[in-house]
Design a protein around this motif. Structure first.
Motif, short mmCIF file in Angstrom:
data_model
loop_
_atom_site.label_atom_id
_atom_site.label_comp_id
_atom_site.label_asym_id
_atom_site.label_seq_id
_atom_site.Cartn_x
_atom_site.Cartn_y
_atom_site.Cartn_z
N GLU A 241 -2.66 -6.26 -5.87
CA GLU A 241 -2.51 -4.88 -6.37
C GLU A 241 -2.45 -4.86 -7.90
OE1 GLU A 241 -2.17 -1.00 -7.22
OE2 GLU A 241 -2.94 -1.92 -5.40
N ALA B 248 0.83 -1.21 0.00
CA ALA B 248 0.00 0.00 0.00
C ALA B 248 0.87 1.26 0.00
CB ALA B 248 -0.94 -0.01 1.21
N LYS B 249 1.93 1.29 0.80
CA LYS B 249 2.82 2.45 0.87
C LYS B 249 3.56 2.63 -0.45
CE LYS B 249 5.08 5.75 3.03
NZ LYS B 249 4.45 7.02 3.38
N GLY C 281 2.96 5.31 -6.92
CA GLY C 281 1.87 5.28 -7.89
C GLY C 281 1.52 3.95 -8.50
N VAL D 146 2.43 1.88 -3.48
CA VAL D 146 1.47 2.45 -4.44
C VAL D 146 1.15 3.90 -4.07
CG1 VAL D 146 -0.85 2.23 -5.40
CG2 VAL D 146 0.56 0.19 -5.05
N GLU D 147 0.98 4.16 -2.78
CA GLU D 147 0.69 5.53 -2.33
C GLU D 147 1.84 6.48 -2.69
OE1 GLU D 147 1.00 7.67 1.95
OE2 GLU D 147 -0.34 5.92 1.89
N SER D 148 3.07 6.03 -2.51
CA SER D 148 4.24 6.89 -2.71
C SER D 148 4.72 6.95 -4.15
CB SER D 148 5.40 6.40 -1.84
OG SER D 148 5.04 6.45 -0.48
#
Length: 163
Positions: free
Chosen positions: A139, A86-87, A93, A89-91
């Motif tokens: 993901e 998750a981190k 993309g 993808v959040e950071s």
């Protein structure tokens, strides 16, 4: 016949725009894989238990002109693996490449191994690989992005050894 490093032909490929995660990415083979992925253009996230090692390798990746991220992660905890993805993808993309590399080597003779020592080996070398691959696959499916999941094993997977 002895070979020199100049004799080794390394394929030329371009990973620009790709994001890779390497568990166990701050030492040994994982460290080499992380820097190689960055060399070929990927932005790279390294996961390790040790924050200082994560910071060091993150800086090295950035020095290669790539986006780098070091995330201290206990890969023996499923929720931490999910948080790592998750981190990422959040950071950065996206997630294109997951290298499930983290592992432990236990040098205790099998006849002397405790249940806790056995659990550490199974949790790190088997369970974390499955759940890292699962988190990455979820993901990639969610984002409809084809990717690569690579599981690294020890040479001990192919032959027995003393103990």
């Amino acid at each position: 016949m002895e070979h020199k490093i100049e004799d080794i032909r390394v394929p030329d490929f371009n990973l620009a725009g790709k994001v890779a995660v390497v568990t166990g990415g701050t030492k040994g083979l994982g460290y080499g894989m992380a820097l190689t992925l960055a060399h070929y253009g990927a932005d790279v996230v390294v996961a390790s238990r040790t924050k200082a090692d994560c910071v060091r390798v993150e800086r090295e990746i950035k020095s290669l002109g790539r986006r780098g991220l070091g995330i201290p992660t206990d890969i023996n905890k499923i929720e931490r693996i999910d948080a790592l993805v998750a981190k990422t993808v959040e950071s950065l993309g996206r997630l294109d490449i997951m290298v499930c590399n983290a592992g432990v080597g236990n040098t205790v003779d099998a006849v002397d191994m405790t249940e806790a020592q056995w659990d550490e080996v199974v949790d790190t070398d088997l369970k974390s690989v499955f759940f890292s691959a699962r988190a990455a696959a979820r993901e990639m499916i969610r984002a409809k992005t084809p990717g690569k999941i690579i599981a690294i094993a020890s040479a001990a997977a192919f032959s027995g050894a003393r103990g």
